[in-house]
Design a protein around this motif. Structure first.
Motif, PDB file in Angstrom:
ATOM      1  N   GLN A  53      12.603 -14.461  47.624  1.00  0.00           N
ATOM      2  CA  GLN A  53      11.508 -15.071  48.364  1.00  0.00           C
ATOM      3  C   GLN A  53      10.250 -15.162  47.508  1.00  0.00           C
ATOM      4  N   ALA A  54       9.994 -14.114  46.734  1.00  0.00           N
ATOM      5  CA  ALA A  54       8.815 -14.108  45.878  1.00  0.00           C
ATOM      6  C   ALA A  54       8.904 -15.188  44.804  1.00  0.00           C
ATOM      7  N   ILE A  55      10.083 -15.332  44.200  1.00  0.00           N
ATOM      8  CA  ILE A  55      10.269 -16.354  43.168  1.00  0.00           C
ATOM      9  C   ILE A  55      10.101 -17.748  43.772  1.00  0.00           C
ATOM     10  N   ALA A  56      10.656 -17.953  44.971  1.00  0.00           N
ATOM     11  CA  ALA A  56      10.522 -19.256  45.631  1.00  0.00           C
ATOM     12  C   ALA A  56       9.059 -19.564  45.926  1.00  0.00           C
ATOM     13  N   ALA A  57       8.313 -18.565  46.384  1.00  0.00           N
ATOM     14  CA  ALA A  57       6.899 -18.772  46.684  1.00  0.00           C
ATOM     15  C   ALA A  57       6.112 -19.053  45.406  1.00  0.00           C
ATOM     16  N   LEU A  58       6.441 -18.325  44.335  1.00  0.00           N
ATOM     17  CA  LEU A  58       5.770 -18.538  43.057  1.00  0.00           C
ATOM     18  C   LEU A  58       6.029 -19.946  42.542  1.00  0.00           C
ATOM     19  N   ASN A  59       7.267 -20.368  42.567  1.00  0.00           N
ATOM     20  CA  ASN A  59       7.612 -21.706  42.078  1.00  0.00           C
ATOM     21  C   ASN A  59       6.965 -22.799  42.930  1.00  0.00           C
ATOM     22  N   ALA A  60       6.823 -22.547  44.230  1.00  0.00           N
ATOM     23  CA  ALA A  60       6.166 -23.525  45.097  1.00  0.00           C
ATOM     24  C   ALA A  60       4.689 -23.650  44.728  1.00  0.00           C
TER      25      ALA A  60
END
Length: 325
Positions: A53-60
């Motif tokens: 979830q953190a990686i997805a939020a960072l990439n967004a």
């Protein structure tokens, strides 16, 4: 202006050191055996889900970074970070770039007073460093405190402050690097947070701040936003396999391996095992050096392909992860 110029120079150095050191990791293969791709599939752990979830939020967030960043936007960014920064203006200063020109690692220096200013990164459009102090009124945001603050109270205050001003802070994990990055003044408490995956590998997203226990001001604020992360941060080969590959045999006694993620702003994203070889026959055989040269050796192995990235780094793991490439 001379003092400002000095601080600007220091800012660039600190940012460069922070970015270069973004790959430091927190676990040793001596403590945990990393899974290989042949392991049976299991339900992801809560830590793995949170990391995803953190990686997805960072990439967004990365996908929404502005294509261009003007001086006016830099000043507006500072005012959003610190509403008391009226009269802020941009200082003429050379841009700092990473090795990849497309990374757009330009920094804008916004001065508020001769002893206080902010560094804004053009890529993310966020404040990455403060020179001077963030006023207590900004840190407290209307709340009241009793001074002197205890360490726990200072940490809670820092967390509340960073939740407001630092994008993605909710995904970061406390780490002790914040207490050791700078020499602490007697009245300061330093804290750090970083983005780690489920097995503790730092992913290059981190922030550090000190709180003055007698005033509530924030000092020594340094932030780095990582991303985008496009590779798996779970190794395809185990630490043991990486060590055996480097040594050419199965006896790994005394050898260590640590994971390091290398991402933004480096042009070649990768996950690596850093194989730290102590003095002895293996080190001498691998490097071809004389036995009387006692420097430790680190060999970097791609944790997905098993290929040697760099051999004979001639430095310890600690130096390797603190910025040397």
């Amino acid at each position: 202006m001379r003092n400002v110029a000095v601080r600007v120079g220091v800012s660039v150095i600190v940012l460069a050191a922070l970015i270069a050191g973004a790959g430091c990791t927190r676990q040793s293969s001596a403590d945990i055996t990393q899974p290989s791709t042949s392991a049976q599939a299991e339900a992801p752990s809560p830590e793995a889900v949170r990391a995803s979830q953190a990686i997805a939020a960072l990439n967004a967030r990365v996908a929404e970074y502005p294509a261009d960043f003007t001086d006016e936007q830099a000043v507006a960014t500072v005012l959003a970070f610190d509403p008391t920064a009226t009269g802020a203006h941009v200082l003429p200063a050379p841009s700092a770039r990473g090795p990849d020109p497309s990374a757009r690692l330009e920094y804008t220096f916004v001065q508020v007073t001769p002893s206080r200013g902010y560094v804004v990164e053009g890529r993310s459009g966020n404040v990455t460093e403060v020179w001077g102090r963030v006023p207590a009124s900004v840190v407290l945001d209307g709340s009241e405190i009793s001074v002197p603050l205890s360490k726990d109270e200072a940490r809670a205050l820092a967390e509340e402050f960073l939740t407001r001003v630092r994008p993605g802070f909710e995904y970061l994990t406390p780490t002790d690097w914040g207490e050791n990055w700078y020499v602490q003044e007697p009245d300061e408490f330093g804290f750090g947070w970083e983005l780690v995956d489920a097995i503790g590998t730092n992913l290059g997203d981190r922030v550090r701040v000190s709180i003055d226990r007698t005033t509530g001001e924030a000092v020594q604020y340094v932030s780095q936003e990582g991303g985008p992360i496009s590779i798996s941060t779970t190794p395809s080969i185990s630490a043991e396999e990486a060590m055996q590959s480097v040594l050419g045999h199965s006896d790994t006694a005394g050898v260590r391996a640590h994971l390091r993620y290398v991402g933004y702003p480096f042009p070649y994203e990768r996950l690596s095992w850093l194989v730290d070889i102590p003095p002895g026959p293996d080190r001498n055989r691998i490097t071809g050096r004389s036995p009387d040269i006692a420097s430790p050796v680190v060999v970097e192995v791609d944790a997905h392909t098993g290929a040697v990235v760099k051999r004979d780094a001639v430095q310890s793991w600690g130096a390797m992860t603190s910025g040397s490439q």
